[in-house]
Design a protein around this motif. Sequence first.
Motif, mmCIF file in Angstrom:
data_model
loop_
_atom_site.group_PDB
_atom_site.id
_atom_site.type_symbol
_atom_site.label_atom_id
_atom_site.label_comp_id
_atom_site.label_asym_id
_atom_site.label_seq_id
_atom_site.Cartn_x
_atom_site.Cartn_y
_atom_site.Cartn_z
ATOM 1 N N THR A 98 0.837 -1.209 0.000
ATOM 2 C CA THR A 98 0.000 0.000 0.000
ATOM 3 C C THR A 98 0.865 1.249 0.000
ATOM 4 N N VAL A 99 1.956 1.188 0.729
ATOM 5 C CA VAL A 99 2.786 2.384 0.902
ATOM 6 C C VAL A 99 3.447 2.829 -0.414
ATOM 7 N N ILE A 100 3.825 1.876 -1.262
ATOM 8 C CA ILE A 100 4.613 2.213 -2.459
ATOM 9 C C ILE A 100 4.001 3.374 -3.262
ATOM 10 N N ASP A 101 2.719 3.270 -3.545
ATOM 11 C CA ASP A 101 2.073 4.280 -4.366
ATOM 12 C C ASP A 101 2.038 5.638 -3.649
ATOM 13 N N TYR A 102 1.689 5.601 -2.363
ATOM 14 C CA TYR A 102 1.645 6.846 -1.582
ATOM 15 C C TYR A 102 3.040 7.484 -1.517
ATOM 16 N N TYR A 103 4.015 6.632 -1.322
ATOM 17 C CA TYR A 103 5.391 7.134 -1.197
ATOM 18 C C TYR A 103 5.831 7.819 -2.495
ATOM 19 N N ASN A 104 5.583 7.158 -3.608
ATOM 20 C CA ASN A 104 6.001 7.734 -4.885
ATOM 21 C C ASN A 104 5.330 9.081 -5.138
ATOM 22 N N LYS A 105 4.034 9.167 -4.822
ATOM 23 C CA LYS A 105 3.318 10.431 -5.056
ATOM 24 C C LYS A 105 3.835 11.524 -4.113
ATOM 25 N N TRP A 106 4.066 11.125 -2.861
ATOM 26 C CA TRP A 106 4.558 12.083 -1.856
ATOM 27 C C TRP A 106 5.905 12.660 -2.297
ATOM 28 N N MET A 107 6.820 11.789 -2.696
ATOM 29 C CA MET A 107 8.163 12.238 -3.043
ATOM 30 C C MET A 107 8.169 13.050 -4.343
ATOM 31 N N LYS A 108 7.191 12.785 -5.187
ATOM 32 C CA LYS A 108 7.089 13.576 -6.411
ATOM 33 C C LYS A 108 6.608 14.989 -6.077
ATOM 34 N N THR A 109 5.673 15.070 -5.130
ATOM 35 C CA THR A 109 5.142 16.382 -4.744
ATOM 36 C C THR A 109 6.135 17.160 -3.894
ATOM 37 N N TRP A 110 6.749 16.474 -2.924
ATOM 38 C CA TRP A 110 7.680 17.142 -1.990
ATOM 39 C C TRP A 110 9.000 16.366 -1.973
ATOM 40 N N PRO A 111 9.856 16.577 -2.968
ATOM 41 C CA PRO A 111 11.100 15.791 -3.037
ATOM 42 C C PRO A 111 12.126 16.134 -1.958
ATOM 43 N N THR A 112 11.981 17.299 -1.317
ATOM 44 C CA THR A 112 12.932 17.646 -0.246
ATOM 45 C C THR A 112 12.158 18.056 1.001
ATOM 46 N N ILE A 113 12.874 18.109 2.090
ATOM 47 C CA ILE A 113 12.223 18.497 3.351
ATOM 48 C C ILE A 113 11.796 19.967 3.299
ATOM 49 N N GLN A 114 12.523 20.770 2.534
ATOM 50 C CA GLN A 114 12.138 22.175 2.370
ATOM 51 C C GLN A 114 10.801 22.272 1.649
ATOM 52 N N ASP A 115 10.605 21.414 0.651
ATOM 53 C CA ASP A 115 9.324 21.420 -0.072
ATOM 54 C C ASP A 115 8.181 21.049 0.863
ATOM 55 N N LEU A 116 8.423 20.039 1.704
ATOM 56 C CA LEU A 116 7.364 19.612 2.627
ATOM 57 C C LEU A 116 7.075 20.710 3.644
ATOM 58 N N ALA A 117 8.102 21.380 4.116
ATOM 59 C CA ALA A 117 7.897 22.428 5.118
ATOM 60 C C ALA A 117 7.036 23.560 4.565
ATOM 61 N N LYS A 118 7.109 23.783 3.260
ATOM 62 C CA LYS A 118 6.331 24.871 2.650
ATOM 63 C C LYS A 118 4.859 24.497 2.447
ATOM 64 N N ALA A 119 4.563 23.202 2.494
ATOM 65 C CA ALA A 119 3.189 22.750 2.228
ATOM 66 C C ALA A 119 2.267 23.109 3.395
ATOM 67 N N SER A 120 0.971 23.221 3.113
ATOM 68 C CA SER A 120 0.017 23.458 4.206
ATOM 69 C C SER A 120 -0.393 22.107 4.791
ATOM 70 N N LEU A 121 -0.920 22.157 6.009
ATOM 71 C CA LEU A 121 -1.373 20.917 6.650
ATOM 72 C C LEU A 121 -2.516 20.279 5.851
ATOM 73 N N GLU A 122 -3.331 21.138 5.240
ATOM 74 C CA GLU A 122 -4.432 20.603 4.425
ATOM 75 C C GLU A 122 -3.884 19.780 3.262
ATOM 76 N N GLU A 123 -2.862 20.313 2.630
ATOM 77 C CA GLU A 123 -2.263 19.581 1.493
ATOM 78 C C GLU A 123 -1.659 18.249 1.963
ATOM 79 N N VAL A 124 -1.038 18.295 3.145
ATOM 80 C CA VAL A 124 -0.434 17.075 3.685
ATOM 81 C C VAL A 124 -1.524 16.038 3.990
#
Length: 267
Positions: free
Chosen positions: A93-119
């Motif tokens: 189950t994780v594989i697909d979620y992981y790939n999409k997550w890393m495509k959207t936020w490839p670095t920790i800086q990208d994730l930090a910029k995201a809103s909680l709603e997006e997460v």
Amino acid sequence: MGRPVVRHSSRKIPKREQKPPTTKSDSPGTIPPYHSFTHLEAESLRKDLLAWYDRCKRDLPWRRLASSESDPDRRAYSVWVSEVMLQQTQVSTVIDYYNKWMKTWPTIQDLAKASLEEVNEKWSGLGYYSRGRRLHEGAGKVVLELEGQIPRTAEDLQRLLPGVGRYTAGAIASISYGQVTGVVDGNVIRVLSRLRCIGADFTTPAVSDALWSLANCLVDPLRPGDFNQAMMELGATVCTPKKALCSDCPLQNQCRAYRRVSCVMVT
Ligand code: SF4
């Protein structure tokens, strides 16, 4: 003679990252010799397990990233995301979620910029939303308070990052930075318990501490991340809870549970 079947007790094995025990020492001296490994046994186990892992490991996106990424922060981030997602969820189950997550936020800086709603939206369907929230919170902390650098040791990872317990800290540090530290999750508990015939209740602090000590003594000093992943891989694919595939196991020669079952079947 039929294949010996090693079954585990019906006691519930904890998922990754349950409350870590407080370990005073990782000295193997606290473990009775029967449940421990000699120096030679440990060396042989590392060699056999790693050879098996190199041959049989599953090709998983976080493993690919961890082995190909040269930037330590990117590597640690990619491992951190995978470990958090895997805490309560199956690999498939994780594989697909992981790939999409890393495509959207490839670095920790990208994730930090995201809103909680997006997460939350990206996490939707994985369950246990607090995991995604903590990851997001951790990314914010790394960027705002730690100058964008993910802590470099298991001790600092556990101390400084929200939601990172002993298991996750050890996994990130060993896989991303090569820190020589063991990990203990449900799979490792099962493998170690069978290898050394440990039948005591692993939910007690003393037994849990002993298992962490064993893991820390066994971990390969040259390939700690691969060794930890190999132990977990063995538990997930060969030394499985209901019916262990002992005939496919690279550690059969060193397994006390296997020997006991074989002896019972012969007599
Ligand atoms: S460690 Fe290997 S031999 Fe021992 S019970 Fe597990 S699968 Fe069987």
